[in-house]
Design a protein around this motif. Sequence first.
Motif, PDB file in Angstrom:
ATOM      1  N   GLY A  55      77.890  29.722   1.711  1.00  0.00           N
ATOM      2  CA  GLY A  55      78.908  28.805   2.202  1.00  0.00           C
ATOM      3  C   GLY A  55      80.157  29.510   2.693  1.00  0.00           C
ATOM      4  N   LEU A  56      80.426  30.692   2.143  1.00  0.00           N
ATOM      5  CA  LEU A  56      81.623  31.429   2.561  1.00  0.00           C
ATOM      6  C   LEU A  56      81.577  31.729   4.049  1.00  0.00           C
ATOM      7  CD1 LEU A  56      84.176  33.323   1.763  1.00  0.00           C
ATOM      8  CD2 LEU A  56      82.498  35.134   2.115  1.00  0.00           C
ATOM      9  N   TRP A  57      80.392  32.109   4.526  1.00  0.00           N
ATOM     10  CA  TRP A  57      80.303  32.539   5.923  1.00  0.00           C
ATOM     11  C   TRP A  57      80.537  31.364   6.864  1.00  0.00           C
ATOM     12  CZ3 TRP A  57      81.049  37.361   5.723  1.00  0.00           C
ATOM     13  CH2 TRP A  57      80.552  38.114   4.658  1.00  0.00           C
TER      14      TRP A  57
ATOM     15  N   VAL B  83      83.497  47.434  -2.791  1.00  0.00           N
ATOM     16  CA  VAL B  83      82.294  46.634  -3.066  1.00  0.00           C
ATOM     17  C   VAL B  83      81.149  47.542  -3.500  1.00  0.00           C
ATOM     18  CG1 VAL B  83      80.516  45.171  -2.023  1.00  0.00           C
ATOM     19  CG2 VAL B  83      82.923  44.737  -1.525  1.00  0.00           C
ATOM     20  N   ARG B  84      81.031  48.670  -2.842  1.00  0.00           N
ATOM     21  CA  ARG B  84      79.954  49.612  -3.212  1.00  0.00           C
ATOM     22  C   ARG B  84      80.156  50.126  -4.633  1.00  0.00           C
ATOM     23  NH1 ARG B  84      78.477  53.779   1.507  1.00  0.00           N
ATOM     24  NH2 ARG B  84      76.678  54.000   0.161  1.00  0.00           N
ATOM     25  N   ALA B  85      81.405  50.459  -4.969  1.00  0.00           N
ATOM     26  CA  ALA B  85      81.679  50.931  -6.332  1.00  0.00           C
ATOM     27  C   ALA B  85      81.433  49.812  -7.335  1.00  0.00           C
ATOM     28  CB  ALA B  85      83.122  51.435  -6.424  1.00  0.00           C
ATOM     29  N   HIS B  86      81.843  48.597  -6.963  1.00  0.00           N
ATOM     30  CA  HIS B  86      81.662  47.443  -7.848  1.00  0.00           C
ATOM     31  C   HIS B  86      80.173  47.207  -8.097  1.00  0.00           C
ATOM     32  CE1 HIS B  86      83.375  43.404  -9.247  1.00  0.00           C
ATOM     33  NE2 HIS B  86      82.079  43.315  -9.480  1.00  0.00           N
TER      34      HIS B  86
ATOM     35  N   LEU C 173      93.341  37.269  -3.101  1.00  0.00           N
ATOM     36  CA  LEU C 173      91.952  37.414  -3.543  1.00  0.00           C
ATOM     37  C   LEU C 173      91.675  38.837  -4.030  1.00  0.00           C
ATOM     38  CD1 LEU C 173      90.163  35.422  -0.672  1.00  0.00           C
ATOM     39  CD2 LEU C 173      90.504  34.681  -3.035  1.00  0.00           C
ATOM     40  N   VAL C 174      92.155  39.812  -3.261  1.00  0.00           N
ATOM     41  CA  VAL C 174      91.923  41.210  -3.635  1.00  0.00           C
ATOM     42  C   VAL C 174      92.661  41.540  -4.930  1.00  0.00           C
ATOM     43  CG1 VAL C 174      92.301  43.615  -2.948  1.00  0.00           C
ATOM     44  CG2 VAL C 174      91.452  41.954  -1.277  1.00  0.00           C
ATOM     45  N   THR C 175      93.863  40.983  -5.079  1.00  0.00           N
ATOM     46  CA  THR C 175      94.640  41.228  -6.301  1.00  0.00           C
ATOM     47  C   THR C 175      93.914  40.682  -7.529  1.00  0.00           C
ATOM     48  OG1 THR C 175      96.707  41.118  -5.046  1.00  0.00           O
ATOM     49  CG2 THR C 175      96.869  40.829  -7.432  1.00  0.00           C
ATOM     50  N   ARG C 176      93.358  39.472  -7.385  1.00  0.00           N
ATOM     51  CA  ARG C 176      92.623  38.881  -8.512  1.00  0.00           C
ATOM     52  C   ARG C 176      91.400  39.738  -8.844  1.00  0.00           C
ATOM     53  NH1 ARG C 176      89.337  33.234  -8.887  1.00  0.00           N
ATOM     54  NH2 ARG C 176      88.679  33.519 -11.041  1.00  0.00           N
ATOM     55  N   TRP C 177      90.723  40.176  -7.827  1.00  0.00           N
ATOM     56  CA  TRP C 177      89.562  41.058  -8.017  1.00  0.00           C
ATOM     57  C   TRP C 177      89.991  42.335  -8.754  1.00  0.00           C
ATOM     58  CZ3 TRP C 177      86.805  43.416  -3.087  1.00  0.00           C
ATOM     59  CH2 TRP C 177      85.744  44.223  -3.490  1.00  0.00           C
ATOM     60  N   TYR C 178      91.095  42.916  -8.292  1.00  0.00           N
ATOM     61  CA  TYR C 178      91.621  44.155  -8.887  1.00  0.00           C
ATOM     62  C   TYR C 178      91.932  43.951 -10.375  1.00  0.00           C
ATOM     63  CZ  TYR C 178      94.983  47.923  -9.744  1.00  0.00           C
ATOM     64  OH  TYR C 178      95.654  48.997 -10.267  1.00  0.00           O
TER      65      TYR C 178
ATOM     66  N   GLU D 103      82.234  40.197  -3.262  1.00  0.00           N
ATOM     67  CA  GLU D 103      81.783  40.224  -1.863  1.00  0.00           C
ATOM     68  C   GLU D 103      82.444  39.110  -1.050  1.00  0.00           C
ATOM     69  OE1 GLU D 103      77.299  42.152  -2.388  1.00  0.00           O
ATOM     70  OE2 GLU D 103      77.566  39.969  -2.391  1.00  0.00           O
ATOM     71  N   SER D 104      82.710  37.993  -1.701  1.00  0.00           N
ATOM     72  CA  SER D 104      83.381  36.892  -0.996  1.00  0.00           C
ATOM     73  C   SER D 104      84.819  37.283  -0.653  1.00  0.00           C
ATOM     74  CB  SER D 104      83.368  35.626  -1.862  1.00  0.00           C
ATOM     75  OG  SER D 104      82.039  35.214  -2.114  1.00  0.00           O
ATOM     76  N   ALA D 105      85.515  37.877  -1.609  1.00  0.00           N
ATOM     77  CA  ALA D 105      86.881  38.337  -1.338  1.00  0.00           C
ATOM     78  C   ALA D 105      86.870  39.385  -0.230  1.00  0.00           C
ATOM     79  CB  ALA D 105      87.497  38.912  -2.615  1.00  0.00           C
ATOM     80  N   ALA D 106      85.878  40.272  -0.279  1.00  0.00           N
ATOM     81  CA  ALA D 106      85.768  41.315   0.748  1.00  0.00           C
ATOM     82  C   ALA D 106      85.503  40.695   2.115  1.00  0.00           C
ATOM     83  CB  ALA D 106      84.651  42.289   0.379  1.00  0.00           C
ATOM     84  N   GLY D 107      84.597  39.716   2.157  1.00  0.00           N
ATOM     85  CA  GLY D 107      84.281  39.057   3.432  1.00  0.00           C
ATOM     86  C   GLY D 107      85.513  38.419   4.052  1.00  0.00           C
ATOM     87  N   TYR D 108      86.330  37.789   3.209  1.00  0.00           N
ATOM     88  CA  TYR D 108      87.562  37.169   3.719  1.00  0.00           C
ATOM     89  C   TYR D 108      88.493  38.243   4.299  1.00  0.00           C
ATOM     90  CZ  TYR D 108      91.512  34.001   4.069  1.00  0.00           C
ATOM     91  OH  TYR D 108      92.540  33.247   4.553  1.00  0.00           O
ATOM     92  N   TRP D 109      88.601  39.348   3.568  1.00  0.00           N
ATOM     93  CA  TRP D 109      89.497  40.410   4.032  1.00  0.00           C
ATOM     94  C   TRP D 109      89.020  40.982   5.381  1.00  0.00           C
ATOM     95  CZ3 TRP D 109      94.246  41.272   2.846  1.00  0.00           C
ATOM     96  CH2 TRP D 109      94.852  42.428   3.347  1.00  0.00           C
ATOM     97  N   HIS D 110      87.709  41.115   5.534  1.00  0.00           N
ATOM     98  CA  HIS D 110      87.173  41.628   6.797  1.00  0.00           C
ATOM     99  C   HIS D 110      87.451  40.652   7.948  1.00  0.00           C
ATOM    100  CE1 HIS D 110      85.485  44.909   4.662  1.00  0.00           C
ATOM    101  NE2 HIS D 110      84.543  44.215   4.070  1.00  0.00           N
ATOM    102  N   MET D 111      87.420  39.352   7.648  1.00  0.00           N
ATOM    103  CA  MET D 111      87.756  38.383   8.694  1.00  0.00           C
ATOM    104  C   MET D 111      89.206  38.561   9.133  1.00  0.00           C
ATOM    105  SD  MET D 111      88.151  34.253   8.561  1.00  0.00           S
ATOM    106  CE  MET D 111      89.643  34.484   7.601  1.00  0.00           C
ATOM    107  N   VAL D 112      90.086  38.820   8.172  1.00  0.00           N
ATOM    108  CA  VAL D 112      91.498  39.063   8.489  1.00  0.00           C
ATOM    109  C   VAL D 112      91.611  40.261   9.449  1.00  0.00           C
ATOM    110  CG1 VAL D 112      93.686  39.850   7.490  1.00  0.00           C
ATOM    111  CG2 VAL D 112      92.388  38.030   6.374  1.00  0.00           C
ATOM    112  N   ASP D 113      90.841  41.292   9.165  1.00  0.00           N
ATOM    113  CA  ASP D 113      90.827  42.482  10.021  1.00  0.00           C
ATOM    114  C   ASP D 113      90.292  42.140  11.410  1.00  0.00           C
ATOM    115  OD1 ASP D 113      90.781  45.151  10.891  1.00  0.00           O
ATOM    116  OD2 ASP D 113      88.806  45.506  10.024  1.00  0.00           O
ATOM    117  N   LEU D 114      89.164  41.435  11.445  1.00  0.00           N
ATOM    118  CA  LEU D 114      88.528  41.076  12.721  1.00  0.00           C
ATOM    119  C   LEU D 114      89.487  40.285  13.621  1.00  0.00           C
ATOM    120  CD1 LEU D 114      84.936  39.603  13.051  1.00  0.00           C
ATOM    121  CD2 LEU D 114      86.840  38.544  14.247  1.00  0.00           C
TER     122      LEU D 114
END
Lengths: 92, 207
Positions: B31-33, B91-94, B160-165, B181-192
């Motif tokens: 649903g995130l996507w 995400v990879r480390a997680h 989102l990233v802060t909460r994850w951290y 991964e959901s937090a990461a996906g959102y962050w990548h959209m911000v970048d895009l």
Amino acid sequence: VNNTTVKTGPARVDIVFIGLAVATFIAVLLNSATAHDLFTPHGAAAIAAAIAFAKARFVVSDFMGLRGTAMQWLFDAWIVVVGVMSIALLLR
Amino acid sequence: MTTTAHLPGNTPVASPAPGSAGRRRLPAEPGLWGFLLADMTVFAGFFAFYLWSLGDSRAAFAADASQLIVPLGLINTLVLLASSWTVVRAVRAHSAGDWHAARTWLRLTLVGAAAFVVIKFSEYGVEIAHGHTMMSSGFFMFYFVLTAMHLMHVTIGTGLVTRWYHSLRPGGRPASLLWSESAAGYWHMVDLLWLIIFSFLYIGSHS
């Protein structure tokens, strides 16, 4: 507790990151006087937009991790539709 | 080389994390996507409106766009690209259960987010000091609306990233892999979205 095997080593994502940074510098050069000698202003803007949407595609496939997933085609479609629309409007 | 990792409390992972080769599993919640696509489509509407207006007033938009500080926009683009890359690393480390490494990558991401916001507000300050506001011209109306909308997304992504951290602090309960991964996906959209905004405002409007 789950056991998971994760491949490490040289990562494609590192190369993609460097490529995206280089592409950003190239796009900025399209603002230079030299670029405006080579391209029409509208053409330079359209090329910069094409570079931006190509970069967006790499963000989707390699950063978001959608490459090879069922969701990739939807994001690809968004990039193509919005990219073509944007370039058409820039060339208008 | 391969490593074996334990993922306490996380969803079983059937394939490598984003950034690895050969994955097929859809990261994050499906649903995130859909949500991200809808959000991006709202921006696409603004892009179309902006580019149409640009086509109607090329000379005026070009004159105003020449007032932007392109190096600051370039730095912010590189900062967001780098932060997207560090999120992939997190995400990879997680997914490998390496909370310490994930926290390190997320700390770098948050530094990037803070740098972006500071640079953006510095740029706003310079523009406003030169008399460029939302009401001063069509170009600057779009400039402030588009970048402010994006900045709002940066703020949400930072949350989102802060909460994850914080979930990865020693003794804490790590966020699930799907959540990270959901937090990461959102962050990548911000970048895009920023990659496109930068292209339109800082490069494409000069013609």
